[in-house]
Write an enzyme that holds these catalytic residues in place. Sequence first.
Site, short mmCIF file in Angstrom:
data_model
loop_
_atom_site.label_atom_id
_atom_site.label_comp_id
_atom_site.label_asym_id
_atom_site.label_seq_id
_atom_site.Cartn_x
_atom_site.Cartn_y
_atom_site.Cartn_z
N GLU A 1 -31.84 10.82 -6.01
CA GLU A 1 -32.71 11.04 -4.83
C GLU A 1 -33.79 9.97 -4.91
OE1 GLU A 1 -32.44 13.24 -2.46
OE2 GLU A 1 -30.91 14.56 -3.28
N CYS B 1 -41.74 10.84 -0.68
CA CYS B 1 -40.61 9.99 -0.29
C CYS B 1 -40.32 10.09 1.20
CB CYS B 1 -39.38 10.36 -1.09
SG CYS B 1 -39.04 12.12 -1.04
P1 NAP Z 1 -39.74 6.16 -11.39
O1 NAP Z 1 -40.64 5.17 -11.98
O2 NAP Z 1 -38.34 5.77 -11.08
O3 NAP Z 1 -39.74 7.39 -12.41
C1 NAP Z 1 -38.96 8.54 -12.17
C2 NAP Z 1 -38.55 9.12 -13.51
O4 NAP Z 1 -37.67 8.20 -14.17
C3 NAP Z 1 -39.72 9.34 -14.46
O5 NAP Z 1 -39.51 10.51 -15.21
C4 NAP Z 1 -39.63 8.12 -15.35
O6 NAP Z 1 -40.23 8.27 -16.59
C5 NAP Z 1 -38.12 8.02 -15.49
N1 NAP Z 1 -37.66 6.75 -16.06
C6 NAP Z 1 -38.24 5.53 -15.97
N2 NAP Z 1 -37.50 4.63 -16.69
C7 NAP Z 1 -36.45 5.31 -17.21
C8 NAP Z 1 -35.36 4.95 -18.05
N3 NAP Z 1 -35.19 3.70 -18.51
N4 NAP Z 1 -34.48 5.91 -18.41
C9 NAP Z 1 -34.63 7.18 -17.99
N5 NAP Z 1 -35.66 7.58 -17.19
C10 NAP Z 1 -36.55 6.66 -16.82
O7 NAP Z 1 -40.31 6.79 -10.06
P2 NAP Z 1 -41.79 7.35 -9.79
O8 NAP Z 1 -42.70 6.22 -9.59
O9 NAP Z 1 -42.14 8.37 -10.82
O10 NAP Z 1 -41.54 8.17 -8.43
C11 NAP Z 1 -41.74 7.62 -7.19
C12 NAP Z 1 -40.42 7.41 -6.47
O11 NAP Z 1 -39.69 8.63 -6.39
C13 NAP Z 1 -40.66 6.98 -5.04
O12 NAP Z 1 -39.83 5.90 -4.70
C14 NAP Z 1 -40.26 8.22 -4.24
O13 NAP Z 1 -39.87 7.93 -2.93
C15 NAP Z 1 -39.18 8.80 -5.07
N6 NAP Z 1 -38.98 10.22 -4.74
C16 NAP Z 1 -37.83 10.59 -4.09
C17 NAP Z 1 -37.62 11.92 -3.75
C18 NAP Z 1 -36.35 12.37 -3.06
O14 NAP Z 1 -36.05 13.55 -3.09
N7 NAP Z 1 -35.59 11.47 -2.46
C19 NAP Z 1 -38.58 12.87 -4.07
C20 NAP Z 1 -39.75 12.47 -4.72
C21 NAP Z 1 -39.92 11.13 -5.06
P3 NAP Z 1 -41.73 7.73 -16.86
O15 NAP Z 1 -42.61 8.46 -15.93
O16 NAP Z 1 -41.95 8.12 -18.25
O17 NAP Z 1 -41.73 6.26 -16.60
#
Ligand code: NAP
Length: 480
Positions: A251, A285
Site C-alpha cells: 500500500e 496517502c
Molecule cells: P517508509 O519510509 O517506506 O517506511 C515505512 C516502513 O518501512 C517503516 O516501518 C520503515 O521503517 C520500513 N522500512 C524502511 N526501510 C526498510 C527496509 N530496508 N526493510 C524493511 N522495512 C523498511 O514510509 P513512511 O515515510 O514511513 O510512510 C509514508 C508513506 O506511506 C507515504 O508515501 C504514504 O503515502 C504511504 N502510506 C500509504 C498508505 C496506503 O494505505 N496506501 C497509508 C499510509 C501511508 P523505519 O521507520 O524504521 O525506517
Amino acid sequence: MALTFKSGIYINGQWVQPSSKAVLDVTNPATGELLASIPAAGRDEARAAVVAAHKAFKSWSGLNANERAAYLRKANAIFIERAQEIGEIMTLEQGKPIAEAVGEVLWGADYLLWYAEEIRRSNGTIVPSDSLNQRFYLRRRARGVVACITPWNFPNAMLLRKIAPAVAAGNTIVAKPAEETPLSAIKIFEVFHDAGFPAGVLNLVCGEPAPIGDVLLESPEVRQISFTGSTEIGRMLSERGGAQLKKVTVELGGVAPFIVFPDADLDVALNNLMWGKFANQGQSCVAPNRVLIHKDIFDTFTVAAKKRVEELKLGHGIKGGFEVGPMISEEAVVRVNAQLEDAKKKGAKVVAGGQIPSGIDPKRWCAPTIIVDAPKDALVTCHETFGPLVAFEPFTSEAEMIDSVNASESGLGAYLFTKDLAIAHRVSEALEYGMVVINGSSFGYVQTPFGGTKGSGDGREGGQDGLLEYQELQYINMNF
Ligand code: NAP
C-alpha cells in the site's frame, strides 16, 4: 515528559531485552524533547520473532474461527477502554491533534471487531464436477507467518488493518512499525498481551529497518509481507520478496486529485477539502494534492477556501482546540517547503497561508497553504506532498481534466464533487484510481477495500477483500 517502556520487542508472549545495547530514541515532534529510549531489535530478535510465530502457527490456525474471533473481540473491548490513554501516547510521538488520535484508536479497534465477525463467514465453494462420485471443494486457509511493516502517519490503524484480518484468518504475525512511532505499537501489543492471545501469535520488533527487513525477507517461514509506506521501500520489498516467491502486498503513496464540478454544493466540497487535506497535517496517502475546480466556480471556491484555511489554528496536538499539529520531523517540513519554493519559482502564487504564525516553531510546523498557477511540471502537481500544501487549478474540459489526473503515476484515492449523477458515474469510472469518493472525504471504512492501482500499490486492506489477502485457496478433489 519522560515515558517508561520496558521494551520495543515482544516475542513469544514476553517483553524481551535485546542482545545488543541498541535503543530507539522517540522524540516529541512538537518540541524535539526525548520521550523515551526503548530497547530495540536487530537481526537476532527478528529471527527469534519469526521462529516464535512459526511455532505458534499450527495451533493458532487449528483453532476454529469462533475461538480465534473471541481473542479479537476481547482486544477490541480493551482498545475502547484505553482509547484516550493510547491516543495521548500517539499524539505525543506523532503530533496529530488528540481528538484525531483517539478517533484513530477507535477506528483501528473496529477492524478487530469487524474481522472477528467476518472470519465466521469465510465460506468455501463447491465447484460442479463431471462425475456423480466426485466433488471439487475450494477452501480458504491461512498462509503462515505474515510480516507487517507499517508507517508512522496512522501508527495504530495501519497496524491493526493488517493484523486483524491476518490473525482472524489463522496467520501469525511479526510486526515492524516505523521508527518514529514505536510507542503506539507497544501500546497495541500491551492490549494483545492483556487480551490473552497465545504466545507466539503476535510478535513485535521495533528497531533499525534494514537488518530486520533482511531477516523477514530471508526467512523461509515468512510466507507473506504486508507493507504500507513509500514507493521506494515497497518496490524493494516486492522485488526481493517476489524473488523468494513470498506473497507481497504493498500500500503506497498517492497524488490525490480533488475535482469540483460547477453544480457541486460548494459548502460540502469545502468542508470535505478541509478535513481531507488538513487532518493529520496533510500526512495522509489520500490527502488531496491537486484541487481541480471548474473555471465557472474557481474564483468563488478559492476565496471561500482561503478564508477557511486562514482560520485554521496551529498548536500542540496534546492541548486540544487546534486543527494543525507539528509535522513528523524537521526533514518533513523542509520537504514540503521545498515543494512550495519549487512551485513559486515556476510561477505559482500563494493565495492563503505560506507563512507560519508568530509563536509557532517554523522548524516543526508547515503553514496550511493554498497556491494557484502551479505548472504541470511543478513537484506539487506530480509528487505526493504529504503536508498541508495544496495546489488549486481551474479546468474547462472534462475530458482534458480526466487525462490530466490519469497521467499521474499514482492511482490511490480521488475525490469528486457534483450533484449530477451522470457526471458522477461517467467521471468516477473514467478515473484510473483504486478508490473514488463522491461528495465525501473518507475512504477508510472497516467494511470497504482500501488500496490503489498503478504506482500506488497492489492489494487491498479492509472489507472482505482485505481478508482474502491473508488467505490462500486450497482445492480438494474428492473421489468416492
Ligand atoms: P517508509 O519510509 O517506506 O517506511 C515505512 C516502513 O518501512 C517503516 O516501518 C520503515 O521503517 C520500513 N522500512 C524502511 N526501510 C526498510 C527496509 N530496508 N526493510 C524493511 N522495512 C523498511 O514510509 P513512511 O515515510 O514511513 O510512510 C509514508 C508513506 O506511506 C507515504 O508515501 C504514504 O503515502 C504511504 N502510506 C500509504 C498508505 C496506503 O494505505 N496506501 C497509508 C499510509 C501511508 P523505519 O521507520 O524504521 O525506517
